[in-house]
Design a protein around this motif. Sequence first.
Motif, short mmCIF file in Angstrom:
data_model
loop_
_atom_site.label_atom_id
_atom_site.label_comp_id
_atom_site.label_asym_id
_atom_site.label_seq_id
_atom_site.Cartn_x
_atom_site.Cartn_y
_atom_site.Cartn_z
N TYR A 200 0.79 -1.23 0.00
CA TYR A 200 0.00 0.00 0.00
C TYR A 200 0.83 1.29 0.00
CZ TYR A 200 -4.03 -2.97 0.80
OH TYR A 200 -5.01 -3.92 0.67
N TYR A 201 2.08 1.20 0.46
CA TYR A 201 2.91 2.41 0.48
C TYR A 201 3.93 2.42 -0.65
CZ TYR A 201 1.00 3.51 5.09
OH TYR A 201 0.15 3.82 6.13
N GLN A 202 4.38 1.22 -1.06
CA GLN A 202 5.34 1.13 -2.16
C GLN A 202 4.68 0.70 -3.47
OE1 GLN A 202 8.70 2.01 -1.97
NE2 GLN A 202 7.99 2.85 -0.02
N ASP A 203 3.39 0.36 -3.41
CA ASP A 203 2.60 0.02 -4.60
C ASP A 203 3.18 -1.18 -5.36
OD1 ASP A 203 0.35 0.44 -6.14
OD2 ASP A 203 1.39 1.72 -7.59
N LEU A 204 3.65 -2.18 -4.60
CA LEU A 204 4.17 -3.40 -5.22
C LEU A 204 3.06 -4.44 -5.33
CD1 LEU A 204 7.62 -3.81 -3.39
CD2 LEU A 204 7.12 -2.60 -5.52
N THR A 205 3.20 -5.35 -6.28
CA THR A 205 2.22 -6.43 -6.44
C THR A 205 2.48 -7.51 -5.40
OG1 THR A 205 3.59 -7.69 -7.98
CG2 THR A 205 2.15 -5.99 -8.92
N GLN A 206 1.47 -8.34 -5.17
CA GLN A 206 1.64 -9.44 -4.22
C GLN A 206 2.73 -10.40 -4.68
OE1 GLN A 206 -2.03 -11.42 -3.16
NE2 GLN A 206 -3.11 -9.49 -2.77
N THR A 207 2.85 -10.60 -5.97
CA THR A 207 3.88 -11.49 -6.51
C THR A 207 5.27 -10.95 -6.21
OG1 THR A 207 2.40 -12.19 -8.30
CG2 THR A 207 4.76 -12.60 -8.59
N THR A 208 5.46 -9.64 -6.41
CA THR A 208 6.76 -9.02 -6.14
C THR A 208 7.09 -9.08 -4.65
OG1 THR A 208 6.45 -7.50 -8.00
CG2 THR A 208 8.13 -6.91 -6.38
N VAL A 209 6.08 -8.84 -3.82
CA VAL A 209 6.27 -8.90 -2.37
C VAL A 209 6.67 -10.31 -1.95
CG1 VAL A 209 5.12 -8.70 -0.13
CG2 VAL A 209 4.73 -6.97 -1.88
N ALA A 210 6.02 -11.30 -2.55
CA ALA A 210 6.34 -12.70 -2.24
C ALA A 210 7.80 -13.01 -2.56
CB ALA A 210 5.41 -13.63 -3.02
N GLU A 211 8.27 -12.50 -3.69
CA GLU A 211 9.67 -12.72 -4.08
C GLU A 211 10.62 -12.05 -3.09
OE1 GLU A 211 9.93 -11.19 -8.01
OE2 GLU A 211 8.82 -12.86 -8.93
N LEU A 212 10.27 -10.84 -2.65
CA LEU A 212 11.12 -10.12 -1.70
C LEU A 212 11.18 -10.82 -0.35
CD1 LEU A 212 10.05 -6.41 -2.44
CD2 LEU A 212 12.27 -7.45 -2.93
N LEU A 213 10.08 -11.45 0.04
CA LEU A 213 10.01 -12.10 1.34
C LEU A 213 10.39 -13.58 1.29
CD1 LEU A 213 6.70 -10.54 2.78
CD2 LEU A 213 9.06 -9.81 3.16
N GLY A 214 10.68 -14.07 0.08
CA GLY A 214 11.08 -15.46 -0.06
C GLY A 214 9.96 -16.44 0.19
N THR A 215 8.76 -16.09 -0.25
CA THR A 215 7.60 -16.97 -0.07
C THR A 215 6.79 -16.96 -1.37
OG1 THR A 215 5.71 -17.46 1.35
CG2 THR A 215 6.17 -15.13 0.93
N ASN A 216 5.54 -17.43 -1.31
CA ASN A 216 4.71 -17.45 -2.52
C ASN A 216 3.57 -16.45 -2.42
OD1 ASN A 216 2.36 -18.89 -1.23
ND2 ASN A 216 3.93 -20.49 -1.01
N GLN A 217 2.97 -16.15 -3.57
CA GLN A 217 1.92 -15.14 -3.64
C GLN A 217 0.70 -15.54 -2.83
OE1 GLN A 217 -1.14 -15.57 -5.63
NE2 GLN A 217 -1.89 -13.58 -4.88
N ARG A 218 0.39 -16.84 -2.78
CA ARG A 218 -0.79 -17.29 -2.05
C ARG A 218 -0.66 -17.00 -0.56
NH1 ARG A 218 -2.88 -23.17 -3.48
NH2 ARG A 218 -3.09 -22.05 -5.46
N ARG A 219 0.53 -17.22 -0.02
CA ARG A 219 0.74 -16.94 1.42
C ARG A 219 0.66 -15.44 1.69
NH1 ARG A 219 5.08 -16.20 5.18
NH2 ARG A 219 4.44 -16.96 7.24
#
Length: 237
Positions: A200-219
């Motif tokens: 919400y503050y960096q306007d990233l997609t859930q997929t990109t966030v998942a990659e940054l956190l080392g997890t998957n988009q579903r989680r």
Amino acid sequence: MAQPNSSGRQDLEILVASYCQEPSEILLNRIVEAATGLISHFVSPFSFASCREDLIQAGYEGLLKALKRFEPERKVRFSTYASYYIKGEIMRELQRGIAYDKPPWLAEIQLKIYRANEELSQSLQREPSLREIAEAINIKEEGVIQAMLAGNVPLEELDLTSIKSLRYESFRLPIEDQLLLREALSKLSEVQQKIIYLIYYQDLTQTTVAELLGTNQRRVSRLLKKSLEQLAVHLAS
């Protein structure tokens, strides 16, 4: 806030006029005494603070600075001229106060106040009024006072509910809602806060966030849904 009485102001103006013509220790002492009401006027918003005596002393320091720099030929009332110096010294004394801890968000508001004070002082060529500072940072005057006290008194003695926006701005939450949101966010886990920030503050997609956190988009999607539900509960409580 009670205003200093008119007879007291007149006495002060007469004494200062005499002092400017012929300075003396006797006149100086009488000026200090006559200015008691003026200084009390600026200290009164902080009358409950444990640092009150320090603020009064700072007010007198401002008075003496004003007296030293006052130029009668400018046809400005001394009480008006001195008010900015008195308030400025009181603000500086509050800024030095570090007796108590304060949350980061309150320190941020204080920083905005002090920056606004410095910028307005430069542009106006005088100490700005409380109203001018409040207008500059879009926080009501009573909220500015409470924020300035942070660090000088225990947090529980502050009326944080008085920190509210003066006016509403497009696409920006009022300060009181920003504070509520920050408080609610602080109750989430570190991972939940990070997900909300990135989406919400960096306007990233859930997929990109998942990659940054080392997890998957579903989680990420599940955590986001849970986080928003918890936020709603905290904001409603």
